[in-house]
Motif scaffolding. Structure first.
Motif, PDB file in Angstrom:
ATOM      1  N   LEU A  63      37.140  42.862  37.951  1.00 37.30           N
ATOM      2  CA  LEU A  63      36.465  41.735  37.311  1.00 37.30           C
ATOM      3  C   LEU A  63      35.008  41.631  37.738  1.00 37.30           C
ATOM      4  CD1 LEU A  63      39.225  38.967  37.458  1.00 37.30           C
ATOM      5  CD2 LEU A  63      38.509  40.327  35.492  1.00 37.30           C
ATOM      6  N   ASN A  64      34.717  42.010  38.993  1.00 39.88           N
ATOM      7  CA  ASN A  64      33.326  41.926  39.449  1.00 39.88           C
ATOM      8  C   ASN A  64      32.447  43.028  38.864  1.00 39.88           C
ATOM      9  OD1 ASN A  64      34.398  44.075  40.807  1.00 39.88           O
ATOM     10  ND2 ASN A  64      34.030  43.278  42.856  1.00 39.88           N
ATOM     11  N   GLU A  65      33.044  43.961  38.105  1.00 38.78           N
ATOM     12  CA  GLU A  65      32.271  45.017  37.457  1.00 38.78           C
ATOM     13  C   GLU A  65      31.933  44.676  36.005  1.00 38.78           C
ATOM     14  OE1 GLU A  65      34.653  48.483  37.774  1.00 38.78           O
ATOM     15  OE2 GLU A  65      34.219  48.815  39.901  1.00 38.78           O
ATOM     16  N   ILE A  66      32.363  43.517  35.536  1.00 41.25           N
ATOM     17  CA  ILE A  66      32.135  43.111  34.148  1.00 41.25           C
ATOM     18  C   ILE A  66      30.975  42.124  34.100  1.00 41.25           C
ATOM     19  CG2 ILE A  66      33.139  42.021  32.115  1.00 41.25           C
ATOM     20  CD1 ILE A  66      35.855  42.922  33.076  1.00 41.25           C
ATOM     21  N   HIS A  67      30.029  42.411  33.245  1.00 40.28           N
ATOM     22  CA  HIS A  67      28.871  41.532  33.068  1.00 40.28           C
ATOM     23  C   HIS A  67      28.993  40.798  31.739  1.00 40.28           C
ATOM     24  CE1 HIS A  67      24.812  40.006  32.850  1.00 40.28           C
ATOM     25  NE2 HIS A  67      24.603  40.663  31.722  1.00 40.28           N
ATOM     26  N   CYS A  68      28.835  39.496  31.765  1.00 40.77           N
ATOM     27  CA  CYS A  68      28.890  38.658  30.567  1.00 40.77           C
ATOM     28  C   CYS A  68      27.464  38.288  30.162  1.00 40.77           C
ATOM     29  CB  CYS A  68      29.713  37.394  30.833  1.00 40.77           C
ATOM     30  SG  CYS A  68      29.733  36.229  29.446  1.00 40.77           S
ATOM     31  N   GLU A  69      27.115  38.643  28.955  1.00 39.75           N
ATOM     32  CA  GLU A  69      25.787  38.329  28.423  1.00 39.75           C
ATOM     33  C   GLU A  69      25.919  37.258  27.355  1.00 39.75           C
ATOM     34  OE1 GLU A  69      21.904  40.540  26.387  1.00 39.75           O
ATOM     35  OE2 GLU A  69      23.639  41.701  27.082  1.00 39.75           O
ATOM     36  N   GLU A  70      25.167  36.189  27.502  1.00 40.62           N
ATOM     37  CA  GLU A  70      25.235  35.075  26.560  1.00 40.62           C
ATOM     38  C   GLU A  70      24.122  35.181  25.529  1.00 40.62           C
ATOM     39  OE1 GLU A  70      25.102  31.497  28.794  1.00 40.62           O
ATOM     40  OE2 GLU A  70      27.152  31.707  29.576  1.00 40.62           O
ATOM     41  N   HIS A  71      24.478  34.821  24.313  1.00 44.47           N
ATOM     42  CA  HIS A  71      23.524  34.841  23.213  1.00 44.47           C
ATOM     43  C   HIS A  71      23.518  33.470  22.548  1.00 44.47           C
ATOM     44  CE1 HIS A  71      23.707  39.286  23.500  1.00 44.47           C
ATOM     45  NE2 HIS A  71      25.011  39.078  23.651  1.00 44.47           N
ATOM     46  N   LEU A  72      22.345  33.070  22.085  1.00 51.61           N
ATOM     47  CA  LEU A  72      22.181  31.779  21.404  1.00 51.61           C
ATOM     48  C   LEU A  72      22.673  30.626  22.287  1.00 51.61           C
ATOM     49  CD1 LEU A  72      23.274  32.789  17.794  1.00 51.61           C
ATOM     50  CD2 LEU A  72      20.944  32.394  18.612  1.00 51.61           C
ATOM     51  N   GLY A  73      22.244  30.640  23.547  1.00 50.29           N
ATOM     52  CA  GLY A  73      22.579  29.544  24.456  1.00 50.29           C
ATOM     53  C   GLY A  73      24.038  29.499  24.863  1.00 50.29           C
ATOM     54  N   GLY A  74      24.740  30.632  24.808  1.00 48.29           N
ATOM     55  CA  GLY A  74      26.140  30.662  25.194  1.00 48.29           C
ATOM     56  C   GLY A  74      27.114  30.496  24.048  1.00 48.29           C
ATOM     57  N   LEU A  75      26.615  30.326  22.825  1.00 44.57           N
ATOM     58  CA  LEU A  75      27.516  30.212  21.680  1.00 44.57           C
ATOM     59  C   LEU A  75      28.302  31.502  21.472  1.00 44.57           C
ATOM     60  CD1 LEU A  75      28.519  28.687  19.129  1.00 44.57           C
ATOM     61  CD2 LEU A  75      26.559  29.669  17.905  1.00 44.57           C
ATOM     62  N   ILE A  76      27.652  32.633  21.656  1.00 46.49           N
ATOM     63  CA  ILE A  76      28.275  33.939  21.512  1.00 46.49           C
ATOM     64  C   ILE A  76      28.137  34.683  22.834  1.00 46.49           C
ATOM     65  CG2 ILE A  76      28.269  36.118  20.230  1.00 46.49           C
ATOM     66  CD1 ILE A  76      26.976  34.643  17.918  1.00 46.49           C
ATOM     67  N   LYS A  77      29.207  35.325  23.247  1.00 44.58           N
ATOM     68  CA  LYS A  77      29.211  36.074  24.495  1.00 44.58           C
ATOM     69  C   LYS A  77      29.653  37.502  24.251  1.00 44.58           C
ATOM     70  CE  LYS A  77      30.252  31.984  27.297  1.00 44.58           C
ATOM     71  NZ  LYS A  77      31.176  31.362  28.275  1.00 44.58           N
ATOM     72  N   SER A  78      29.059  38.415  24.986  1.00 44.80           N
ATOM     73  CA  SER A  78      29.461  39.825  24.937  1.00 44.80           C
ATOM     74  C   SER A  78      29.652  40.316  26.366  1.00 44.80           C
ATOM     75  CB  SER A  78      28.403  40.671  24.222  1.00 44.80           C
ATOM     76  OG  SER A  78      27.154  40.592  24.897  1.00 44.80           O
ATOM     77  N   TYR A  79      30.549  41.283  26.521  1.00 43.33           N
ATOM     78  CA  TYR A  79      30.928  41.772  27.849  1.00 43.33           C
ATOM     79  C   TYR A  79      30.716  43.270  27.906  1.00 43.33           C
ATOM     80  CZ  TYR A  79      33.278  37.235  27.968  1.00 43.33           C
ATOM     81  OH  TYR A  79      33.563  35.874  27.920  1.00 43.33           O
ATOM     82  N   GLU A  80      30.244  43.725  29.056  1.00 40.57           N
ATOM     83  CA  GLU A  80      30.044  45.145  29.273  1.00 40.57           C
ATOM     84  C   GLU A  80      30.213  45.465  30.753  1.00 40.57           C
ATOM     85  OE1 GLU A  80      25.150  44.879  29.415  1.00 40.57           O
ATOM     86  OE2 GLU A  80      26.158  46.103  27.919  1.00 40.57           O
ATOM     87  N   ARG A  81      30.489  46.717  31.051  1.00 41.07           N
ATOM     88  CA  ARG A  81      30.695  47.137  32.439  1.00 41.07           C
ATOM     89  C   ARG A  81      29.361  47.392  33.090  1.00 41.07           C
ATOM     90  NH1 ARG A  81      31.401  51.859  35.431  1.00 41.07           N
ATOM     91  NH2 ARG A  81      32.921  51.690  37.125  1.00 41.07           N
ATOM     92  N   ILE A  82      29.230  46.928  34.325  1.00 39.24           N
ATOM     93  CA  ILE A  82      27.977  47.135  35.070  1.00 39.24           C
ATOM     94  C   ILE A  82      27.874  48.595  35.444  1.00 39.24           C
ATOM     95  CG2 ILE A  82      26.683  46.486  37.131  1.00 39.24           C
ATOM     96  CD1 ILE A  82      28.179  43.844  37.126  1.00 39.24           C
ATOM     97  N   ALA A  83      26.703  49.169  35.214  1.00 37.81           N
ATOM     98  CA  ALA A  83      26.487  50.565  35.554  1.00 37.81           C
ATOM     99  C   ALA A  83      26.594  50.767  37.052  1.00 37.81           C
ATOM    100  CB  ALA A  83      25.136  51.047  35.037  1.00 37.81           C
ATOM    101  N   ALA A  84      27.198  51.896  37.436  1.00 33.95           N
ATOM    102  CA  ALA A  84      27.379  52.182  38.857  1.00 33.95           C
ATOM    103  C   ALA A  84      26.047  52.531  39.523  1.00 33.95           C
ATOM    104  CB  ALA A  84      28.382  53.330  39.020  1.00 33.95           C
TER     105      ALA A  84
END
Length: 311
Positions: free
Chosen positions: A290-311
């Motif tokens: 879970l600590n390797e997943i980065h959550c990026e918020e768009h439009l003030g948090g209305l939309i969220k996208s998730y991606e793995r943090i690069a090593a």
């Protein structure tokens, strides 16, 4: 009568009425259903029509399985036309087609060759307008945005909004679009647009001078520009309907933020769940913490996208 082979094609409720007419049993349909349930009488279903064959092969990606479809269309003058088409099973996209006045079995091979050699898909773009009501000092004003979409990758380019989308403004934004895609490896060769009068002669002359052929849609045919229409519905339902646009600059910010998310993060099933601007899928991992997943918020948090943090 319930378990008889002679009446097994008759529904249970209808069977009760039939028994009354034959003078064998006088009971309501509810009684028949209750007796069937209590005594556990099994009534085998009899197919009046033959069963449809089940296709065991399913496409898992685009261009994996193609099939040929032939349709006959009756014309107003009493004749008929035959439409041959090669269709991709996964995306349901028509790859090649011919309209003939008669059925020709030999056209299939030529259609497959045309579909395999077709290079216009990667250079096909479409455009359309959408509007959003904004709050300004002059009150409520409808602002218009022109959208360009690459039909193969679903990449979207949106123009700044305006209150007066006349033909001169459309020509100016089209010039900016042409300059933006001029350095690409696959330059646009076709641009689909509707029959709006804003797509004027200057608009068409500009495209032809840049080597782009404008394709005007038939009358009342929004389904022929369905992918752009679907994007308009997506941006309204997922973003714009959740905000009150205070002015033109604020609307331009909302549109640019969503377009950036749409091109870089939003998955598309027709592209094997890849975003439009993602050419290759990311590497797969069996275990992700879970600590390797980065959550990026768009439009003030209305939309969220998730991606793995690069090593």
């Amino acid at each position: 009568m319930v378990t008889s082979e002679k009446y097994r094609h008759v529904p249970t409720g209808t069977l009760a009425r039939l028994a009354e007419r034959l003078g064998k049993v006088f009971a309501s349909p509810s009684t028949w259903y209750r007796l069937v349930r209590i005594h556990k009488w099994r009534r085998l279903q009899q197919r009046i029509y033959p069963a449809k064959p089940k296709v065991g092969i399913r496409a898992t990606r685009t261009n994996e399985i193609w099939h040929v479809d032939t349709s006959f269309v009756r014309l107003v003058n009493g004749g008929r036309a035959c439409i041959h088409a090669v269709i991709d099973n996964y995306s349901r996209r028509i790859l090649a087609w011919r309209v003939l006045d008669r059925f020709e079995p030999g056209i299939t091979a030529r259609l497959f060759l045309d579909a395999s050699q077709d290079t216009t898909v990667g250079t096909l773009w479409a455009c359309d307008f959408f509007s959003k009501r904004a709050v300004t000092r002059r009150g409520l004003v409808d602002l218009y945005v022109l959208v360009f979409m690459h039909l193969e990758t679903r990449e979207v380019l949106a123009t700044p909004s305006t209150r007066n989308p006349d033909s001169a403004w459309v020509t100016k934004q089209t010039k900016a679009f042409v300059n933006l895609v001029a350095d690409r490896e696959q330059k646009p060769t076709y641009l689909i647009h509707d029959r709006d009068k804003k797509f004027s002669t200057d608009f068409k002359r500009l495209l032809k001078n840049e080597g782009i052929q404008p394709k005007r849609l038939p009358i009342r045919s929004p389904n022929l520009n369905a992918r752009v229409e679907r994007f308009v519905q997506t941006i309204k339902y997922e973003a714009l309907n959740h905000f009150i646009a205070f002015g033109q600059r604020y609307l331009d910010y909302l549109v640019s933020e969503f377009v950036s998310y749409y091109n870089k993060h939003r998955a598309h099933s027709s592209r094997e769940n890849l975003p439009p601007c993602c050419a290759e899928p990311p590497p797969e991992f069996e275990v992700i913490k879970l600590n390797e997943i980065h959550c990026e918020e768009h439009l003030g948090g209305l939309i969220k996208s998730y991606e793995r943090i690069a090593a």
